[in-house]
Scaffold this active site. Structure first.
Site, PDB file in Angstrom:
ATOM      1  N   GLY A 217       3.278  -2.775  -1.012  1.00 56.03           N
ATOM      2  CA  GLY A 217       3.793  -2.450  -2.328  1.00 56.03           C
ATOM      3  C   GLY A 217       3.644  -0.969  -2.640  1.00 56.03           C
ATOM      4  N   SER A 218       3.360  -0.653  -3.879  1.00 52.50           N
ATOM      5  CA  SER A 218       3.389   0.741  -4.324  1.00 52.50           C
ATOM      6  C   SER A 218       2.235   1.586  -3.798  1.00 52.50           C
ATOM      7  CB  SER A 218       3.416   0.801  -5.849  1.00 52.50           C
ATOM      8  OG  SER A 218       4.657   0.311  -6.332  1.00 52.50           O
ATOM      9  N   THR A 219       1.209   0.980  -3.199  1.00 47.83           N
ATOM     10  CA  THR A 219       0.177   1.812  -2.567  1.00 47.83           C
ATOM     11  C   THR A 219       0.798   2.655  -1.454  1.00 47.83           C
ATOM     12  OG1 THR A 219      -0.470   0.033  -1.034  1.00 47.83           O
ATOM     13  CG2 THR A 219      -1.730   0.240  -3.091  1.00 47.83           C
ATOM     14  N   PHE A 220       1.912   2.174  -0.878  1.00 46.72           N
ATOM     15  CA  PHE A 220       2.572   2.907   0.201  1.00 46.72           C
ATOM     16  C   PHE A 220       3.262   4.170  -0.313  1.00 46.72           C
ATOM     17  CE2 PHE A 220       5.955   3.802   3.287  1.00 46.72           C
ATOM     18  CZ  PHE A 220       5.232   3.754   4.472  1.00 46.72           C
ATOM     19  N   LYS A 221       3.454   4.270  -1.607  1.00 43.75           N
ATOM     20  CA  LYS A 221       4.078   5.481  -2.156  1.00 43.75           C
ATOM     21  C   LYS A 221       3.252   6.731  -1.857  1.00 43.75           C
ATOM     22  CE  LYS A 221       6.550   2.924  -5.733  1.00 43.75           C
ATOM     23  NZ  LYS A 221       6.547   2.458  -7.132  1.00 43.75           N
TER      24      LYS A 221
END
Length: 487
Positions: A217-221
């Site tokens: 999810g957004s941790t990959f941003k």
């Protein structure tokens, strides 16, 4: 000598030669394989008949062997088995070994090549061989904090010391008690193992490092932002597109922000602000603009698609290949940690750890010291550089952006009084009609990082479909970081 006698003598000679060759082959060439064949009952009794070294956490044995009056000689037992089960693993007569019990088996049973002096002394004195002790890097306070904070929710927590790579905590739930598998009652041990195999939630699987990997999810941003900053074309203050809706290239499908929220009234914002509020459309567009090769290179610079042992084997995290990311829609999804991106919690802790350590990713490890029966050090793990993930400048830029997420963004629940925390939340969709996974990764303090952490709570845990990474995972990470910092 007549012909018949010569023939008989020749046959006898050939038979003797065949017997000598076969005996030599069995006793020397096949010796190791026969000794270690699990069907060899002598091997089992020999393995259990010798003292097996303890597994130690902060000076206390969490796995140990005690003499018993049965054919096996020693009983393996585990103190606080549920808490440490996925780290120690089990040593079982009928079910084999796992985790540290497997990876360090040669040291624990005293057969490692570096223990030859101990074996020689035992041969001279007539004493049975004794295994070495294996001392782990686990911090009991951090381990307990992770266990308590995760509660009854399914998921995993990993904490790393950024400057060294020491794994300070590794918790996976549901867990299991290794004692039920270590019993010498073979029927009971087999039934217990089968029960765990069939149990809901796969309690034998260490979710922190193995099993089915997760969309981050957004941790990959954080990875996408790193790729942008490393390209030299962006800074945290660079203004990028942040539309209300992202139109997938060559498709009628669209991507929306969490809760269909608007990221910016004018459709654009700085990279730092896009990170702070976790704008999906901005990062999707950014990843497509950077291109699949740049995104893949940055993911690999953080350790994606690379083998790793700690010394237990770790499942590879994955970023989609070139054929997949040639599709701009797939690349857009991958850039926000969805689509075919898959990670272990350890991988996301390694991402945060590399940023905390000025861009240098240290090799993670769980075994600190191995000591012989005389307590002399046999092996000592020294910190080693695994790879450089980003430049020091980019690491500092990412840190500043991640501080914004904690202080003024989605990760406010990770704040620690008097300590500056850097972090990123994630709420990862993974199956239709299933509650999202809740994520957090980050580190503290930012000026002298002592701990980097990653948390996943499957299917939103107790919050279900209402879960977000900020509400569910960030408080767990906070508890673990506080446990390390308050020592």
């Amino acid at each position: 000598m007549n012909v018949p006698l010569r023939r008989v003598a020749t046959v006898v000679l050939v038979m003797f030669l065949a017997l000598m060759v076969s005996t030599t082959y069995i006793q020397f060439v096949q010796a190791d394989s026969l000794n270690n064949d699990p069907r060899n009952s002598r091997q089992v009794y020999r393995e259990y008949g010798n003292f097996r070294g303890p597994i130690v956490v902060a000076g206390e044995s969490v796995a140990l062997s005690t003499p018993v009056d049965d054919p096996y000689g020693y009983q393996r037992s585990y103190t606080n088995g549920l808490l440490y089960g996925h780290v120690t693993g089990f040593f079982s007569i009928v079910n084999g070994t796992s985790a540290i019990e497997r990876s360090e088996n040669d040291f624990l049973n005293g057969q490692a090549s570096t223990l030859w002096i101990d074996r020689l002394q035992g041969l001279i004195t007539g004493q049975k061989p004794q295994g070495a002790s294996v001392e782990l890097t686990i911090d009991p306070a951090a381990q307990q904090a992770a266990w308590d904070a995760l509660g009854e929710q399914r998921g995993a927590v990993v904490a790393i010391e950024p400057a060294t790579g020491k794994i300070l905590a590794m918790v996976s739930k549901p867990s299991y008690d290794p004692n039920v598998l270590a019993t010498h009652d073979t029927k009971a041990a087999s039934e217990a193992y089968q029960s765990l195999i069939n149990a809901d939630g796969d309690p034998l699987v260490n979710r922190a490092i193995a099993g089915a990997t997760y969309p981050p999810g957004s941790t990959f941003k954080v990875v996408t932002a790193a790729a942008a900053l490393e390209s030299g074309r962006y800074t945290p203050e660079t203004v990028i597109p942040a539309p209300d809706v992202y139109q997938y290239p060559n498709s009628t499908a669209v991507m929306r922000n969490f809760g269909s929220a608007r990221c910016s009234p004018d459709g654009e914002q700085t990279l730092a602000d896009a990170m702070r509020i976790s704008c999906n459309t901005a990062f999707a567009d950014l990843g497509v603009t950077l291109g699949g090769d740049a995104m893949r290179d940055q993911a690999e610079a953080f350790g994606f698609d690379a083998p790793l042992d700690i010394p237990m084997g770790v499942t590879k995290s994955h970023f989609p290949d070139a054929e997949t990311t040639d599709d701009a829609g797939q690349l857009a999804r991958a850039s926000i940690g969805q689509g075919d991106v898959r990670v272990t919690p350890l991988q996301m802790a390694m991402v945060a750890s590399a940023i905390a350590n000025g861009g240098k990713q240290m090799t993670p490890y769980t075994v600190q010291t191995i000591r012989g029966a005389d307590l002399e050090v046999v092996e000592q793990t020294e910190p080693s550089l695994l790879r450089t993930s980003v430049s020091p400048t980019v690491a500092q830029q990412l840190t500043t952006m991640m501080v914004g997420v904690v202080e003024n963004g989605s990760a406010k629940a990770a704040r620690i009084n008097g300590v500056q925390v850097a972090g990123k939340t994630g709420t990862a969709q993974h199956q239709p009609d299933a509650a999202p996974h809740a994520w957090f990764t980050g580190f503290a303090p930012t000026t002298d990082p002592q701990v980097a952490v990653a948390v996943i709570v499957e299917n939103g845990g107790d919050s279900g479909s209402e879960a977000t990474g900020g509400a569910v995972a960030a408080p767990i990470a906070k508890a673990v970081m506080e446990a390390v910092l308050n020592k």
